[in-house]
Design an enzyme around this catalytic site. Structure first.
Site, PDB file in Angstrom:
ATOM      1  N   THR A   1      -8.200   9.490   8.297  1.00 49.42           N
ATOM      2  CA  THR A   1      -7.884   7.908   7.982  1.00 49.42           C
ATOM      3  C   THR A   1      -7.252   7.123   9.095  1.00 49.42           C
ATOM      4  OG1 THR A   1      -5.661   9.145   7.894  1.00 49.42           O
ATOM      5  CG2 THR A   1      -6.809   9.028   6.042  1.00 49.42           C
TER       6      THR A   1
ATOM      7  N   GLY B   1      -7.835   3.775  10.713  1.00 51.02           N
ATOM      8  CA  GLY B   1      -8.812   2.478  10.275  1.00 51.02           C
ATOM      9  C   GLY B   1      -8.333   2.447   8.826  1.00 51.02           C
ATOM     10  N   THR B   2      -7.697   2.834   8.372  1.00 45.93           N
ATOM     11  CA  THR B   2      -7.820   2.934   6.753  1.00 45.93           C
ATOM     12  C   THR B   2      -6.907   1.483   6.561  1.00 45.93           C
ATOM     13  OG1 THR B   2      -7.329   5.194   5.941  1.00 45.93           O
ATOM     14  CG2 THR B   2      -7.104   3.663   4.565  1.00 45.93           C
ATOM     15  N   GLY B   3      -5.964   0.832   6.470  1.00 46.53           N
ATOM     16  CA  GLY B   3      -5.464  -0.431   6.547  1.00 46.53           C
ATOM     17  C   GLY B   3      -6.353  -1.336   7.402  1.00 46.53           C
ATOM     18  N   CYS B   4      -6.962  -1.588   7.875  1.00 46.56           N
ATOM     19  CA  CYS B   4      -8.033  -2.217   8.383  1.00 46.56           C
ATOM     20  C   CYS B   4      -8.848  -2.526   7.793  1.00 46.56           C
ATOM     21  CB  CYS B   4      -8.569  -2.373  10.674  1.00 46.56           C
ATOM     22  SG  CYS B   4      -7.124  -1.837  11.558  1.00 46.56           S
TER      23      CYS B   4
ATOM     24  N   LYS C   1       1.020  -1.385  -0.126  1.00 47.29           N
ATOM     25  CA  LYS C   1       0.233   0.056   0.278  1.00 47.29           C
ATOM     26  C   LYS C   1       1.038   0.903  -0.356  1.00 47.29           C
ATOM     27  CE  LYS C   1      -1.838  -1.651   3.912  1.00 47.29           C
ATOM     28  NZ  LYS C   1      -2.742  -2.085   4.655  1.00 47.29           N
TER      29      LYS C   1
END
Length: 268
Positions: free
Chosen positions: A208, A210-213, A175
């Protein structure tokens, strides 16, 4: 049959990341969500003030309960704070039918607070990466896993994604959201397959959390609905881009606010 996904991760008491974000992403993408808690965090939009690891025997008991009954079609793995919990989760995964596994190597919260012990990185690589159908590190997590500087270019990202495949994962989504420039570009790579770049315009927002979760859970949701890996990743990327674009509609806390998981259903 009902599409069911399970998240194995930590709880975020602020509701923006972790188990809470995962279950929201599952629901928003039309999948029933179950959960296995590995840690409790005292957390809000400003940071993490305390972490309590769930005892390993209880982590395993949750896994046995969920997988023995629910017909899970995909599994997302998030925060695993210690080597002992990583080992317990790996044993549980090998003992059950899990569906495709999405491993998000969560290491640091959006606030900068550490969520994975330094000593546990090698355990994560040795025990869980080989079980994963896809791993979804951000630039900083990839650099930490490989013990190299953070990628500064697309050529660096490609080189690091190839090295991550060498650790045993079946595929990698590297990412680029922590990069710079006008675009936020992610790289999907499978062994023996041409690299695929997923490109979106970078959105100017501080919200942003929690974006990865959310992205990894949306991928798991797609896989639970029997999309191919490429289809699931493309769908998840589009969903998360929309969730970030709508994040400023929400007024949550005074720090890094969450993305808007249900932007397709309601506006703040």
């Amino acid at each position: 049959m009902t599409a069911i996904a399970v998240t194995i991760a930590g709880s975020d008491s602020g509701g923006g990341a972790g188990i809470q974000a995962d279950l929201k992403a599952f629901s928003a993408n039309g999948v029933y969500g179950a959960s296995v808690l590995t840690a409790l965090t005292a957390q809000n939009t400003r940071g993490v003030s305390a972490i309590h690891d769930v005892p390993t025997d209880f982590v395993r008991a949750q896994m046995d309960a969920v997988y023995s009954d629910l017909g899970v079609k995909a599994t997302k793995i998030g925060m695993l704070a210690s080597s002992t919990i990583i080992g317990t989760v790996a044993e549980g995964l090998r003992a059950h039918e899990t569906g495709p596994i999405v491993l998000d190597p969560v290491m640091v919260a959006a606030s900068g607070d550490p969520l994975l012990a330094e000593s546990a990185v090698s355990s994560l690589i040795a025990e869980l990466v080989p079980l994963a159908d896809v791993i979804t590190p951000n630039l900083h997590e990839a650099a930490r896993m490989l013990e190299v500087p953070v990628a500064q270019s697309e050529a660096d990202m490609l080189s690091q994604a190839e090295r991550l495949l060498g650790l045993g994962a079946r595929s990698v989504l590297l990412k680029g959201g922590h990069g710079t420039g006008e675009d936020s570009n992610d790289l999907f790579l499978q062994d023996g397959v041409d690299a695929i770049w997923l490109r979106e315009r970078r959105i100017a927002t501080e919200n942003t959390h929690g974006t990865g979760c959310t992205l990894s859970s949306a991928i798991a949701a797609g896989l639970a609905k029997q999309l191919t890996m490429k289809e699931a990743i493309a769908s998840a990327k589009s969903y998360v881009h929309g969730a970030i674009a709508a994040a400023d509609q929400l007024e949550i806390g005074s720090g890094h606010g969450p993305v808007h998981h249900f932007y397709q259903l309601w506006s703040a």
